[in-house]
Design a protein around this motif. Structure first.
Motif, PDB file in Angstrom:
ATOM      1  N   SER A 183       0.839  -1.055  -0.087  1.00 43.89           N
ATOM      2  CA  SER A 183      -0.053  -0.167  -0.014  1.00 43.89           C
ATOM      3  C   SER A 183       0.855   1.181  -0.463  1.00 43.89           C
ATOM      4  O   SER A 183       1.748   1.288   0.383  1.00 43.89           O
ATOM      5  N   ALA A 184       0.081   2.242  -0.545  1.00 48.55           N
ATOM      6  CA  ALA A 184       0.934   3.889  -0.718  1.00 48.55           C
ATOM      7  C   ALA A 184       1.654   3.701   0.958  1.00 48.55           C
ATOM      8  O   ALA A 184       0.529   3.593   2.022  1.00 48.55           O
ATOM      9  N   GLY A 185       2.610   4.849   0.802  1.00 53.59           N
ATOM     10  CA  GLY A 185       3.055   4.826   2.405  1.00 53.59           C
ATOM     11  C   GLY A 185       3.657   3.343   3.314  1.00 53.59           C
ATOM     12  O   GLY A 185       3.742   4.557   4.520  1.00 53.59           O
ATOM     13  N   SER A 186       3.147   2.283   3.079  1.00 51.16           N
ATOM     14  CA  SER A 186       3.536   1.511   4.041  1.00 51.16           C
ATOM     15  C   SER A 186       4.982   0.965   4.397  1.00 51.16           C
ATOM     16  O   SER A 186       5.172   1.018   3.215  1.00 51.16           O
ATOM     17  N   ILE A 187       5.158   0.399   5.160  1.00 54.08           N
ATOM     18  CA  ILE A 187       6.129  -0.850   4.935  1.00 54.08           C
ATOM     19  C   ILE A 187       5.607  -2.739   4.775  1.00 54.08           C
ATOM     20  O   ILE A 187       4.538  -2.748   5.556  1.00 54.08           O
TER      21      ILE A 187
END
Length: 238
Positions: free
Chosen positions: A162-166
């Motif tokens: 996901s966007a902005g995730s790790i």
């Protein structure tokens, strides 16, 4: 004849001092139950950062594009880095950047992202669990620092980040290792494709940055960081 002898004595004393400091640093790290390391990709605005441990401040040694050595850490609500200042002849340590302490077992990893456009937060910190249980050898850890959801394909293993995730992705690495197909896509289109050498005792971090003003030809910028895990560390986890 006395001068060379004095010089040799000074050199010997210096070597002993360096060795003693190294031994103290190793002992300092071994006593810690929990440790942390840092990764930084851009130059810091400040010359030196410090962290606090056992009510004392210690210098944080960083090198761009390399995982730092491990430092001891005390679990608390926040992870804070400091700068040193001399005020009226006294040394003071001022908070420089802070993030919420991640939930972790033995190790934490902090990604340091300088932001020269911000006066309030000149350095953004992202903390994650870096313990072998959460990021085992043979896997990839993706840091999606873009605003776009990504799809990954590593040696036939599909995943979404996901966007902005790790996210940690199993690479399905063969026992003998090898060159694995590595693909990143966005909006059902391939935006990066290559082959990467991987081996079972290695864990690899993948940092996905958005396009920069210097290079708008690519929708993303990729940086890789690998770490070989010592077999004794794996045995200690069992």
């Amino acid at each position: 004849m006395k001068t060379p002898i004095k010089l040799l004595i000074c050199l010997f004393s210096l070597l002993c001092s360096v060795y003693a400091q190294s031994e103290q640093a190793d002992a300092f790290e071994k006593k810690a139950k929990s440790t942390f390391s840092c990764v930084i990709w851009d130059k810091l605005e400040t010359e030196q950062l410090f962290f606090q441990y056992k009510k004392q401040f210690h210098p944080l040694k960083l090198r761009k594009g390399t995982r730092s050595k491990s430092f001891p850490i005390e679990k608390s609500d926040f992870f804070t880095l400091y700068t040193k200042q001399e005020v009226d002849g006294k040394t003071q340590y001022q908070p420089y950047a802070q993030c919420k302490m991640p939930s972790f077992k033995q190790r934490a990893l902090f990604l340091l992202i300088p932001d020269s456009t911000s006066t309030e937060r000149p350095l953004r910190i992202t903390g994650v669990d870096d313990s072998l249980g959460s990021f085992p050898p043979g896997s990839y850890k993706f840091f999606n620092l873009t605003k776009t959801p990504l799809q990954t394909l590593i040696n036939g293993q599909k995943s979404r980040v996901s966007a902005g995730s790790i996210k940690v992705v199993d690479a399905n690495v063969p026992v003998k290792g090898g060159m694995l197909p590595f693909i990143i896509g966005a909006n059902n289109k391939i935006i990066f494709e290559t082959r990467l050498f991987s081996q079972p005792k290695e864990r690899k971090m993948v940092f996905v940055f958005p396009e920069t003003s210097k290079n708008k030809a690519r929708p993303i910028q990729l940086k890789f960081l690998s770490q070989l895990v010592n077999p004794s560390e794996l045995m200690a986890q069992k």
